[in-house]
Design a protein around this motif. Structure first.
Motif, short mmCIF file in Angstrom:
data_model
loop_
_atom_site.label_atom_id
_atom_site.label_comp_id
_atom_site.label_asym_id
_atom_site.label_seq_id
_atom_site.Cartn_x
_atom_site.Cartn_y
_atom_site.Cartn_z
N ASP A 72 21.75 9.79 14.52
CA ASP A 72 21.12 9.70 13.42
C ASP A 72 20.38 10.30 13.04
OD1 ASP A 72 23.67 8.30 12.70
OD2 ASP A 72 22.61 6.31 12.13
N SER A 73 19.54 11.00 12.16
CA SER A 73 18.14 11.87 11.86
C SER A 73 17.88 11.47 11.03
CB SER A 73 18.36 13.76 11.93
OG SER A 73 17.05 13.68 12.13
N TRP B 22 15.27 11.83 7.49
CA TRP B 22 14.00 12.27 7.12
C TRP B 22 12.57 12.12 7.01
CZ3 TRP B 22 13.92 17.40 5.43
CH2 TRP B 22 13.23 17.04 4.32
N TRP C 282 15.08 21.47 4.72
CA TRP C 282 15.66 20.24 4.96
C TRP C 282 15.98 21.65 6.69
CZ3 TRP C 282 19.71 16.99 4.77
CH2 TRP C 282 20.80 16.86 5.19
N TRP D 10 11.60 15.76 10.46
CA TRP D 10 13.18 14.83 10.76
C TRP D 10 12.84 14.08 11.03
CZ3 TRP D 10 17.68 13.87 7.80
CH2 TRP D 10 17.52 15.17 6.89
N PRO E 242 19.40 17.41 11.50
CA PRO E 242 21.17 17.07 12.09
C PRO E 242 21.91 18.16 12.10
CG PRO E 242 19.78 16.03 10.15
CD PRO E 242 19.17 17.10 9.96
N ALA F 287 22.80 12.01 8.40
CA ALA F 287 21.22 12.49 8.38
C ALA F 287 21.06 11.19 7.46
CB ALA F 287 21.71 13.82 7.54
N CYS G 47 26.25 18.35 9.30
CA CYS G 47 25.84 16.93 10.03
C CYS G 47 26.85 16.30 9.44
CB CYS G 47 24.75 16.46 9.35
SG CYS G 47 24.82 16.63 7.43
N ILE H 72 25.91 12.73 5.35
CA ILE H 72 24.29 12.26 4.36
C ILE H 72 24.68 11.13 4.08
CG2 ILE H 72 22.81 13.05 3.28
CD1 ILE H 72 24.33 15.85 3.60
#
Length: 140
Positions: A22-23, A25, A34, A40, A45, A51, A67, A70
């Motif tokens: 997982d990344s 924000w 983005w 990130w 992602p 995300a 990704c 979200i």
């Protein structure tokens, strides 16, 4: 990529496996983009990754969001589609936040899943929801 060495009967087998993460924000670059890796926790992602937007606002061109999931988590995601384009978008969106479409083109949600309590906003153009039940909603 994680690599694992396994020995069996005196023979060594080298196995490689991709590990998806997982990344989150962070918005650390302070530009809202983005596609900026510096925004990130674990890079932008990619396919198969999730995300997480725990607050803050991210702006993305539709082609940059690749990704599979979200989690808006209280954040705001603006997805832009340029005039004259019809973009198919297939992603699972969860969490409480805002999913906004901007640009004069059409964002068509194909096999997308919305769970949670998101606000959907349309700044310009068309936002079509086409769920797995084949219901069709067009918001202009």
């Amino acid at each position: 990529m994680m690599t694992k060495l396994i020995t069996a009967g005196g023979s060594a087998l080298l196995m490689a496996a991709s590990v998806f993460a997982d990344s989150v924000w962070t918005g650390a670059a302070h530009d809202g983009e983005w596609s900026n890796i510096d925004n990130w926790s674990d890079g932008v992602p990619k396919g198969g990754e999730k995300a997480i937007l725990n607050g803050g606002t991210a702006w993305a061109n539709v082609g940059d969001v690749v990704c599979s999931e979200i989690d808006l988590g209280g954040g705001v995601l603006h997805v832009s589609v340029d005039a004259g384009l019809v973009a198919d978008f297939s992603v699972e969106v969860s969490g409480a936040g805002t999913f906004a479409k901007s640009g004069e083109g059409t964002l068509r949600m194909v096999c997308s899943l919305f769970t949670g309590s998101q606000s959907l906003c349309v700044d310009d153009g068309t936002f079509d929801l086409n769920g797995t039940t084949q219901s069709f909603i067009s918001v202009t």
